[in-house]
Design a protein around this motif. Structure first.
Motif, short mmCIF file in Angstrom:
data_model
loop_
_atom_site.label_atom_id
_atom_site.label_comp_id
_atom_site.label_asym_id
_atom_site.label_seq_id
_atom_site.Cartn_x
_atom_site.Cartn_y
_atom_site.Cartn_z
N GLU A 193 0.82 -1.20 0.20
CA GLU A 193 -0.04 -0.06 -0.10
C GLU A 193 0.88 1.36 0.11
OE1 GLU A 193 -4.08 1.04 2.35
OE2 GLU A 193 -2.23 1.40 3.67
N VAL A 194 2.02 1.22 0.77
CA VAL A 194 2.85 2.52 0.93
C VAL A 194 3.42 2.45 -0.40
CG1 VAL A 194 4.76 3.46 2.09
CG2 VAL A 194 2.97 2.40 3.40
N MET A 195 3.87 1.71 -1.07
CA MET A 195 4.45 1.89 -2.40
C MET A 195 3.57 2.29 -3.32
SD MET A 195 7.84 1.59 -3.35
CE MET A 195 7.67 3.13 -4.33
N LEU A 196 2.56 1.78 -3.45
CA LEU A 196 1.44 2.29 -4.49
C LEU A 196 1.19 3.74 -4.03
CD1 LEU A 196 -0.56 1.87 -6.65
CD2 LEU A 196 -2.20 1.00 -5.07
N ALA A 197 1.05 4.17 -3.00
CA ALA A 197 0.81 5.64 -2.50
C ALA A 197 1.96 6.53 -3.07
CB ALA A 197 0.56 5.55 -1.16
N ARG A 198 3.13 6.01 -2.83
CA ARG A 198 4.38 6.81 -3.34
C ARG A 198 4.31 6.90 -4.57
NH1 ARG A 198 8.98 3.77 0.38
NH2 ARG A 198 8.72 4.84 2.53
N SER A 199 4.02 5.69 -5.25
CA SER A 199 3.94 5.81 -6.95
C SER A 199 2.98 6.82 -7.39
CB SER A 199 3.94 4.23 -7.17
OG SER A 199 4.12 4.41 -8.74
N LEU A 200 1.74 6.68 -6.74
CA LEU A 200 0.81 7.58 -7.27
C LEU A 200 1.15 9.17 -7.16
CD1 LEU A 200 -2.40 5.92 -5.47
CD2 LEU A 200 -2.20 6.32 -7.84
N MET A 201 1.94 9.32 -6.09
CA MET A 201 2.35 10.87 -5.80
C MET A 201 3.33 11.17 -6.66
SD MET A 201 3.00 12.88 -2.22
CE MET A 201 4.34 11.77 -1.54
N SER A 202 4.18 10.25 -7.10
CA SER A 202 5.34 10.40 -8.05
C SER A 202 4.90 10.68 -9.37
CB SER A 202 6.32 9.19 -7.99
OG SER A 202 7.22 9.30 -8.91
N ASN A 203 3.90 9.78 -9.73
CA ASN A 203 3.43 9.89 -11.25
C ASN A 203 2.42 11.07 -11.37
OD1 ASN A 203 3.50 7.49 -13.32
ND2 ASN A 203 4.02 6.79 -10.99
N GLY A 204 1.86 11.61 -10.04
CA GLY A 204 1.14 12.80 -10.14
C GLY A 204 2.04 13.98 -10.34
N SER A 205 3.11 13.67 -9.82
CA SER A 205 4.17 15.08 -9.94
C SER A 205 4.71 14.99 -11.41
CB SER A 205 5.56 14.90 -9.04
OG SER A 205 4.96 15.03 -7.72
N ASN A 206 4.89 13.98 -12.05
CA ASN A 206 5.32 13.87 -13.45
C ASN A 206 4.30 14.50 -14.24
OD1 ASN A 206 7.60 12.33 -12.75
ND2 ASN A 206 6.78 10.27 -13.16
N VAL A 223 -1.81 19.15 -15.03
CA VAL A 223 -2.14 19.29 -13.79
C VAL A 223 -3.40 18.68 -13.03
CG1 VAL A 223 -2.45 21.25 -12.15
CG2 VAL A 223 -0.99 21.61 -14.09
N GLY A 224 -4.54 18.66 -13.62
CA GLY A 224 -5.74 17.96 -13.46
C GLY A 224 -5.54 16.56 -13.21
N LYS A 225 -5.00 15.74 -14.25
CA LYS A 225 -4.56 14.41 -13.91
C LYS A 225 -3.54 14.08 -12.70
CE LYS A 225 -3.41 10.11 -16.48
NZ LYS A 225 -2.98 9.64 -17.63
N GLY A 226 -2.67 15.06 -12.70
CA GLY A 226 -1.63 14.92 -11.69
C GLY A 226 -2.23 15.18 -10.25
N LEU A 227 -3.00 16.12 -10.07
CA LEU A 227 -3.50 16.35 -8.78
C LEU A 227 -4.55 15.25 -8.14
CD1 LEU A 227 -4.47 20.18 -9.14
CD2 LEU A 227 -2.58 19.18 -7.85
N ASP A 228 -5.13 14.71 -9.40
CA ASP A 228 -6.13 13.42 -8.97
C ASP A 228 -5.22 12.44 -8.67
OD1 ASP A 228 -8.36 14.81 -9.99
OD2 ASP A 228 -8.48 13.96 -11.83
N LEU A 229 -4.31 11.77 -9.00
CA LEU A 229 -3.31 10.97 -8.47
C LEU A 229 -2.68 11.13 -7.20
CD1 LEU A 229 -1.18 10.10 -11.66
CD2 LEU A 229 -3.30 8.73 -10.75
#
Length: 229
Positions: free
Chosen positions: A98-111, A118-124
């Protein structure tokens, strides 16, 4: 199989060494070399779907790709970071962590934000917050603290609308979360953001106080990096 799990642990330690001794010390090329080498080592372990070590290998692979992506963003290679981020997310999902998935969501959102989506990034990033808030572990707390750091950074960059007073409230939350778990890089970032907010409010004395605290914690990070090396 225990030997493979031990090797995966050694590779994760190697990635951490790259982070603390090189990436955080602004030695980006040296850090990237370690991460690329770690990725190759993980892939050559010969672990396949269904084996007991597979999920652990995928968790560390996702972390390795996340660190690479962070460096690519810093180097201005945002499109490459997005492509890498997709691989990172696949590995995070396969890990079941779960933590790795959450980190990945935040990392991909930043990308996505860096590339203009921006919209897709903020959603992630909001998806990551929900996962971080769902746990009480050290890693959940650390992740939530960095979620708020990202919010402060986005506001400072003008990508989301926040008043300086709201940024100060956010940075206070960051400090409340990260100081007890001694995440000094995050604490330093929080003081930097709060100093900027105070500066924008015309409170130069308070801004200077925060800048001094920022520098203090940056020195702690540097000292820990030298110790780790």
């Amino acid at each position: 199989m225990n030997e493979i799990l031990e090797k995966i642990k050694e590779i994760e330690t190697q990635i951490e060494e790259g982070l603390w001794s090189y990436e955080i010390q602004e030695k980006k090329e040296e850090a990237l070399e370690i991460y690329l080498c770690s990725e190759v080592q993980l892939k050559t372990l010969g672990v396949t779907v269904g084996e007991s070590a597979y999920t652990e290998q995928q968790r560390v692979l996702s972390y390795c790709l996340m660190r690479q992506g962070n460096l690519l963003r810093q180097k201005g290679k945002s499109e490459e970071a997005v492509a890498l981020g997709e691989r990172e997310m696949v590995a995070a999902i396969a890990s079941g962590d779960e933590v790795m998935l959450a980190r990945s969501l935040m990392s991909n959102g930043s990308n996505y934000i860096v590339t203009g989506d921006v919209g897709k990034g903020l959603d992630l990033i909001e998806e990551s917050r929900k996962l971080f808030e769902g746990g009480k572990s050290h890693d959940h707390k650390q992740g939530l603290g960095w979620y708020w750091i990202l919010q402060a950074d986005l506001a400072t960059a003008g990508l989301i609308q926040r008043k300086p007073s709201e940024i100060i409230e956010i940075t206070d939350q960051i400090l409340e979360i990260l100081e007890p778990i001694e995440n000094w890089p995050g604490v330093a970032r929080a003081y930097a953001a709060r100093a900027k907010a105070h500066e924008n409010m015309g409170k130069e004395e308070k801004a200077e106080e925060d800048r001094k605290k920022q520098q203090y914690y940056e020195r702690k990070v540097e000292a820990e990096g030298e110790s780790a090396g």
